[in-house]
Design an enzyme around this catalytic site. Structure first.
Site, PDB file in Angstrom:
ATOM      1  NE  ARG A  59      42.989  44.113  37.925  1.00 27.03           N
ATOM      2  CZ  ARG A  59      43.173  42.973  38.737  1.00 27.03           C
ATOM      3  NH1 ARG A  59      42.249  42.213  39.292  1.00 27.03           N
ATOM      4  NH2 ARG A  59      44.292  42.768  39.185  1.00 27.03           N
ATOM      5  CD  GLU A  96      55.267  38.681  47.823  1.00 27.05           C
ATOM      6  OE1 GLU A  96      55.402  39.008  48.810  1.00 27.05           O
ATOM      7  OE2 GLU A  96      54.342  39.488  46.990  1.00 27.05           O
TER       8      GLU A  96
END
Length: 171
Positions: A59, A96
């Site tokens: 994006r 993460e």
């Protein structure tokens, strides 16, 4: 900014339970909202001698290429491994839950280039920080990092404290 906020929809439990995904596809579908987002992303950097805009897959390509076009500079795609056909510089980084990597052509930037980094979203900051380091590994300077959306609770801005950060919408 309320026009932009209204063009972003929430998708609960995507990509996994407990996550509220900020979907920008309605924003990029709306020409006026897209134009407004691009204008506000680049506005703080007008007159800052930007020589290139870099954007992260995927994006970041949307907003980054439009900002580059408006600034009259080239666009540098930062891609997932194995997507670029020429010699590359690679950086690996932790996410993460796992790890990832980005690559850039070794001749995409030069020493002295002044780069604006663009992406749609700043979350934990891992990808953005790695992107800055990848750009700097080619000898270029990061002038700033600009995002359409910043998820404040995840404190990604802290990983970018060496760079000016500009976000249009905060959640």
């Amino acid at each position: 900014m309320e026009r932009l906020r209204a063009a972003i929809r929430d998708i609960p439990d995507f990509p996994k339970p407990g996550i509220l995904f900020k979907d920008i596809t309605p924003l990029v579908k709306d020409p006026a909202a897209l134009r407004l987002a691009v204008h506000h992303l680049l506005h703080p950097y007008i007159g800052r001698d930007i020589t290139a805009v870099a954007g992260m897959e995927a994006r970041g390509f949307i907003f980054g290429s439009l900002v580059a076009w408006e600034l009259g500079v080239g666009f540098v795609p930062l891609r997932k491994p194995g997507k670029l056909p020429y010699d590359v510089q690679t950086i690996s980084y932790d996410l993460e839950y796992g790890s990832a990597a980005l690559e850039v052509h070794i001749d995409a930037l030069n020493s002295g280039d002044r780069v604006l980094l663009i992406d749609d979203l700043l979350a934990t900051g891992g990808t953005a920080k790695a992107s800055c380091e990848l750009v700097e590994a080619l000898g270029a300077e990061i002038v700033g990092c600009a995002f359409v959306v910043e998820l404040d609770e995840l404190q990604g801005r802290k990983k970018l404290e060496r760079y000016p950060v500009h976000s249009l919408l905060h959640y």
